[in-house]
Each structure stands twice: as C-alpha cells, then as structure tokens.
Design a protein around this motif. Structure first.
Motif, short mmCIF file in Angstrom:
data_model
loop_
_atom_site.label_atom_id
_atom_site.label_comp_id
_atom_site.label_asym_id
_atom_site.label_seq_id
_atom_site.Cartn_x
_atom_site.Cartn_y
_atom_site.Cartn_z
N GLN A 1 0.89 -1.35 0.17
CA GLN A 1 0.00 0.01 -0.03
C GLN A 1 1.07 1.27 0.13
OE1 GLN A 1 -2.54 -2.05 2.91
NE2 GLN A 1 -3.68 -0.62 2.53
N TYR B 1 -11.41 -1.64 14.04
CA TYR B 1 -11.99 -0.50 12.91
C TYR B 1 -13.75 -0.17 13.54
CZ TYR B 1 -7.96 -0.39 10.12
OH TYR B 1 -6.78 -0.33 9.75
N MET B 2 -14.17 -1.62 13.89
CA MET B 2 -15.78 -1.39 13.76
C MET B 2 -16.34 -2.72 14.52
SD MET B 2 -16.46 -3.00 10.00
CE MET B 2 -14.64 -3.02 9.23
N TRP C 1 -18.34 2.17 7.84
CA TRP C 1 -17.81 1.43 8.88
C TRP C 1 -18.38 1.91 10.06
CZ3 TRP C 1 -11.96 -0.59 7.84
CH2 TRP C 1 -11.91 -1.33 6.50
N TRP D 1 -3.61 2.95 12.17
CA TRP D 1 -3.47 2.55 10.75
C TRP D 1 -3.03 3.80 9.65
CZ3 TRP D 1 -1.56 -1.24 7.84
CH2 TRP D 1 -1.80 -0.88 6.52
N SER E 1 -5.68 2.35 -0.13
CA SER E 1 -6.75 1.69 0.73
C SER E 1 -6.33 0.09 0.19
CB SER E 1 -8.25 2.08 0.12
OG SER E 1 -8.94 1.01 0.54
N ALA E 2 -6.50 -0.79 1.16
CA ALA E 2 -6.66 -2.30 0.97
C ALA E 2 -7.77 -2.83 0.18
CB ALA E 2 -6.34 -3.09 2.24
N LYS F 1 -9.19 7.45 0.25
CA LYS F 1 -9.79 6.91 1.44
C LYS F 1 -8.55 7.12 2.55
CE LYS F 1 -12.06 3.18 3.99
NZ LYS F 1 -12.37 1.72 4.00
P1 P53 Z 1 -9.16 -0.04 3.84
C1 P53 Z 1 -11.54 -4.81 6.02
C2 P53 Z 1 -11.80 -4.73 7.73
C3 P53 Z 1 -11.16 -4.53 8.51
C4 P53 Z 1 -9.57 -4.41 8.25
O1 P53 Z 1 -8.80 -0.85 5.26
C5 P53 Z 1 -9.40 -4.35 6.75
C6 P53 Z 1 -10.20 -4.49 5.92
C7 P53 Z 1 -10.01 -4.29 4.47
O2 P53 Z 1 -10.51 -3.58 3.77
O3 P53 Z 1 -7.90 -4.43 6.24
C8 P53 Z 1 -7.25 -3.73 7.37
O4 P53 Z 1 -7.54 0.22 3.40
C9 P53 Z 1 -5.77 -3.89 6.81
C10 P53 Z 1 -5.19 -2.71 6.08
C11 P53 Z 1 -6.17 -1.76 5.44
C12 P53 Z 1 -6.94 -1.41 6.77
O5 P53 Z 1 -7.48 -2.45 7.53
O6 P53 Z 1 -9.66 -1.06 3.21
O7 P53 Z 1 -5.01 -4.72 7.44
O8 P53 Z 1 -4.15 -3.26 5.09
O9 P53 Z 1 -5.65 -1.02 4.95
C13 P53 Z 1 -8.08 -0.35 6.25
O10 P53 Z 1 -9.78 1.16 4.43
#
Ligand code: P53
Length: 484
Positions: free
Chosen positions: A21, A323-324, A357, A430, A437-438, A445
């Motif tokens: 990334q 995250y959520m 999220w 993060w 974004s992954a 994003k």
């Molecule tokens: P992005 C989904 C749910 C929780 C974590 O994600 C996730 C994802 C993937 O979408 O991935 C992690 O970039 C991951 C990172 C990523 C980050 O969360 O989709 O370990 O590589 O960038 C945030 O917003």
C-alpha cells in the motif's frame, strides 16, 4: 491494590503500514509481481471486498499490462524512494514504533527462487537502520495481503500445502538477516481475511460455489496456521530475544436483541472470529469449529504432525486491528451496513464513516477485555483509524478534527482497559501517512496524520503535508497518552 493509572512506561506509540500500500517501485531492483498488484481499483467504493475480485481472465489481463494505471498498489505512495523523509516525519511525531511489512516478492521474486534477492534484503536493512536512527522500533509483518504472484500461478497460493515450504524458506532468510535488528514480528496480517478470499489466500476462487469456497478458504487458513507456527519456532530458535505475534481483524458482534436466540447467534458469529486466535494462542482447533466444519461440508486435509506443529508454535503476543463492530440476528433481520457489505448488521446506536464502517470506541475496550480474559497474553493494537475524505483548504492546511476526535475516543478506551489490568504493549494506528486503501485501492480514502498529494488516478506531486492531527498525535505521544 495498585490500579494502573494510564499507559505504561515504554508503551509503543506509532503507526502501521503495509508494503503493497506504500512502497510502489513494483518492478524494479529484482522484485517479482505480487498478488496485490493485479487487483484493480473498486468500481463501488462501498465494496471493500473489491480486493478479492480477481479471476483467471482479469489476472491474464493484468500480467500483460506493464503500467500502473489500473493497479494503484503498483504505485503506492513511493515510500520505496521516500522512506527517509517519511520516517523523519514519524520521528517528528515522536513514534516509538513503526509497523511495516516485508514484500515477500522483493526477497523471493518467484516465491521459490534458488537464492534470495540481495537488493530486496538491502532495502529493508536501510529502512530498519533509518528507524533505529530515531529510536523507532520496527514491528514487522511477514505477510500482509500479498505474495509472489508466481505462487498463485503455480500452486493457487495458500490453497496448496507447497506454499508452506516456500513461505518458511523466506521467513528463515529474513529472521537470519534481521536478527538483533527487528525485535517485534507478526506472522499473517488479519489471518481471518483468508475467509474473505484472494486478498488473504492468493487463490482464485471466484468460480467456486459457496461450499467449495468455504472449503478452500479454511484449507488455506490451515496452511497458514502451520506456516505461522513454523515461523514462530524459527524466530525463537534464531533470536530468543525477539517476540512474535499473531494478528486478527477483530470484528466483535453484538446480539440484535436480548432474545437468547439472537445472543446465541451472535456468540457463534463471534466464535468464527475468535477461532483464529484460539488456534494461534492456545495451539489447537476448538471443538466449536470442528463441529462447524462438519456441519458446513468442510474437511481439512492435515499432515500427521500438523497439530503438533501448531501446538509447538503458539505466539508470544496477540495483535489485532480494530475498526468497527457489527450486529448479529438469529433471523438475519438486521439491515446490512454499506452496500453489499460483508461486515454484518447495522447498529442504530453507532455512526458510520463515509465508507459505512460503524464507529465504536467502546467496542475497543470490550475487545481488549475479551482478549485479556480469554488468553492472558500481552495485547498490541496494531491498526485503528478513520478512512476519510480530507481536503486541503485555502490556507494550505488539512483541518481533520474528525480524525482527532476518532482517535482520542479510541485511546481513552484503551486507557480504561489498562485500568482493568489489561496488558497492552502498544498502539500503531493505521496509515500514519495517506496510502492506497486495501479494500478499494482508492487514494482518496485517507487515514494519515500526513497528507500525500496524490489522487485516485495517480496524479499529484506526492508532496507530504502535516495535517492538524499530526500535531495532536505529537503531544499525545510526548505526554504518554495523558494529554488527549
Ligand atoms: P481499507 C476490512 C475490515 C477490517 C480491516 O482498510 C481491513 C479490511 C480491508 O478493507 O483491512 C485492514 O484500506 C488491513 C489494512 C487496511 C486497513 O485495514 O480497506 O490490515 O491493510 O488498509 C484499512 O480502508
């Protein structure tokens, strides 16, 4: 009794990234093509599973395309050439730790080459040296959402047992090379992502029916459990002072109502998430999962000593992303969040990010307490943050008060967990610098304290700018989490 009052001395404040990334430089210095570099930007930004939409057809197309136009993870944010400037900015914020991943394909371009690629090893020598120059500890992920594409073509990635041997050759090389230099390792980023598809498995699965997919995903996970356990043993043998952990995307779910049927449905859903740490921390497959496999047509192929290897390779600490949270209902009555989301039901008490999220700071406290009660192992929050659309205003600044609010609330909840006696090693939020974004491969994003001037099409100067949150995090670290 002594109740802890706040963050312990030596707490590892910092930020986290992944090679695919940020690095860019996808086709130079001997690096091989990776699985991340054949993934196209999402057409629907609410679909984080776009990262899994790779088929034999799109793969062939990607392999003949020698540009980065459709494939943002080929360009990253050019960290490969700018890491000195970026790490200097991390140091300016006072980072104690920087989590990053090694791109396996920089070391073994085809995954099974006779010799490792010296230029790749040298790059990480230089990055780690740059960190140490500022007293920053590198926290290194061995596998973060990518692998040499050659292993997908040859073995269908982690679907095959052959990938274990390829991986543990790579891990042995890097443990030897960075012995005494890297103190903190992680094996697989969000190992549960292998149940989402290609991003975790490196295996094509789009044409399979649901049962075949489930079979492939959990078989891939099994191979990763074995590979992870072997890596743990290699690491301990080569560098007894180093610590190596597992990594889970913790997605706690709540019952939709107090109806026991909902509570039970949520319990099972939660077990499907905690299964991974149950194996990697306790060293054995839990009974509820054996039953789940039997009831869902999954039969894992195991070698005779796999279970012993897994038992002997349990981790030193548990790291996770947060995250959520979601909601689970027995009747599947919940409304799904964001589009065709896979992240479960909507919670009316929570707000969401622009990407749908569900923001739940208290859920982080709950996650920490659950982990501590279940495992009694040191914990490490290695991802947490807010993906948002940031704007550079007329004054040339980025006023991201929403990000400050998000982070402050989560840090407060970590402090509450510490007061309960939870042993927490650190917090690497993060994306301290904006990155690709992954899930959707968007640039827009953004998670960073540092803004990167690049748009979704790859245009822009790549200049780095400090956001308001940069100065805020600086004083959080300087005060060891007392000034929030
Ligand atoms: P992005 C989904 C749910 C929780 C974590 O994600 C996730 C994802 C993937 O979408 O991935 C992690 O970039 C991951 C990172 C990523 C980050 O969360 O989709 O370990 O590589 O960038 C945030 O917003």
């Amino acid at each position: 009794k002594n109740i802890p009052t706040g963050f312990p001395k030596g707490f590892l404040w910092g930020g986290a990234t992944a090679a695919n990334q940020v690095e860019g430089a996808w086709n130079i210095d001997g690096k091989g093509l990776t699985t991340a570099e054949v993934v196209q930007k999402a057409t629907d930004r609410q679909d984080p599973m776009a990262m899994n939409a790779v088929t034999a057809v799109t793969l062939r197309k990607a392999m003949v395309d020698k540009t980065d136009t459709l494939y943002p993870k080929r360009r990253g944010i050019d960290f490969y050439h700018r890491y000195r400037e970026d790490i200097k900015l991390f140091a300016e914020m006072g980072f104690k730790a920087f989590r990053l991943s090694i791109a396996w394909a920089r070391i073994f371009p085809n995954g099974d080459d006779a010799q490792p690629n010296e230029a790749g090893l040298k790059f990480y020598d230089d990055v780690f040296a740059e960190c140490h120059k500022y007293g920053i500890e590198p926290v290194v992920t061995l596998s973060h959402f990518e692998m040499p594409l050659a292993l997908t073509l040859k073995h269908n990635g982690w679907a095959s047992r052959a990938t274990i041997a390829a991986f543990t050759r790579y891990t042995k090389v890097v443990f030897e090379r960075y012995r005494g230099i890297v103190k903190y390792w992680l094996t697989f980023n969000e190992i549960n992502a292998s149940t989402w598809g290609f991003v975790g498995t490196g295996a094509l699965d789009q044409e399979l029916d649901e049962t075949a997919k489930l079979q492939l995903h959990y078989q891939a996970v099994h191979h990763q459990f074995v590979a992870s356990a072997i890596a743990v043993q290699q690491c301990h043998a080569l560098d007894p002072a180093a610590k190596i952990g597992c990594m889970l995307a913790r997605i706690q779910t709540y019952p939709h109502t107090p109806n026991p049927t909902d509570v039970r449905a949520a319990q099972l859903e939660d077990e499907l998430n905690l299964f991974f740490t149950d194996v990697q921390v306790r060293g054995e497959y839990p009974g509820y999962m054996n039953r789940y496999f039997a009831e869902h047509g999954v039969t894992l192929e195991m070698a005779a000593d796999d279970e012993a290897v897994i038992k002997a390779g349990t981790v030193d600490y548990l790291s996770f992303s947060y995250y959520m949270t979601t909601v689970t209902s027995a009747a599947d009555a919940t409304v799904k969040t964001s589009g065709n989301m896979t992240f479960g039901g909507k919670n009316p008490y929570l707000e969401t990010s622009a990407w749908g999220w569900q923001i739940d700071p208290l859920g982080l406290r709950i996650a920490l307490n659950v982990f501590w009660d279940r495992y009694r192992l040191p914990l490490f929050v290695v991802e947490n943050g807010l993906g948002a659309l940031d704007e550079v205003t007329a004054d040339g600044k980025i006023h991201d008060q929403y990000r400050i609010d998000y982070m402050r609330q989560h840090i407060i909840q970590m402090r509450e967990a510490i007061k309960d006696g939870v042993e927490l090693m650190g917090y690497t939020m993060w994306g301290p610098i904006d990155l690709i974004s992954a899930g959707t491969s968007e640039m827009s994003k953004r998670y960073g304290f540092i803004y990167v001037d690049q748009d979704d099409a790859g245009g822009g100067s790549l200049q780095r700018l400090r956001k308001d949150s940069f100065y805020w995090y600086q004083q959080v670290i300087a005060s060891n989490g007392t000034v929030l």
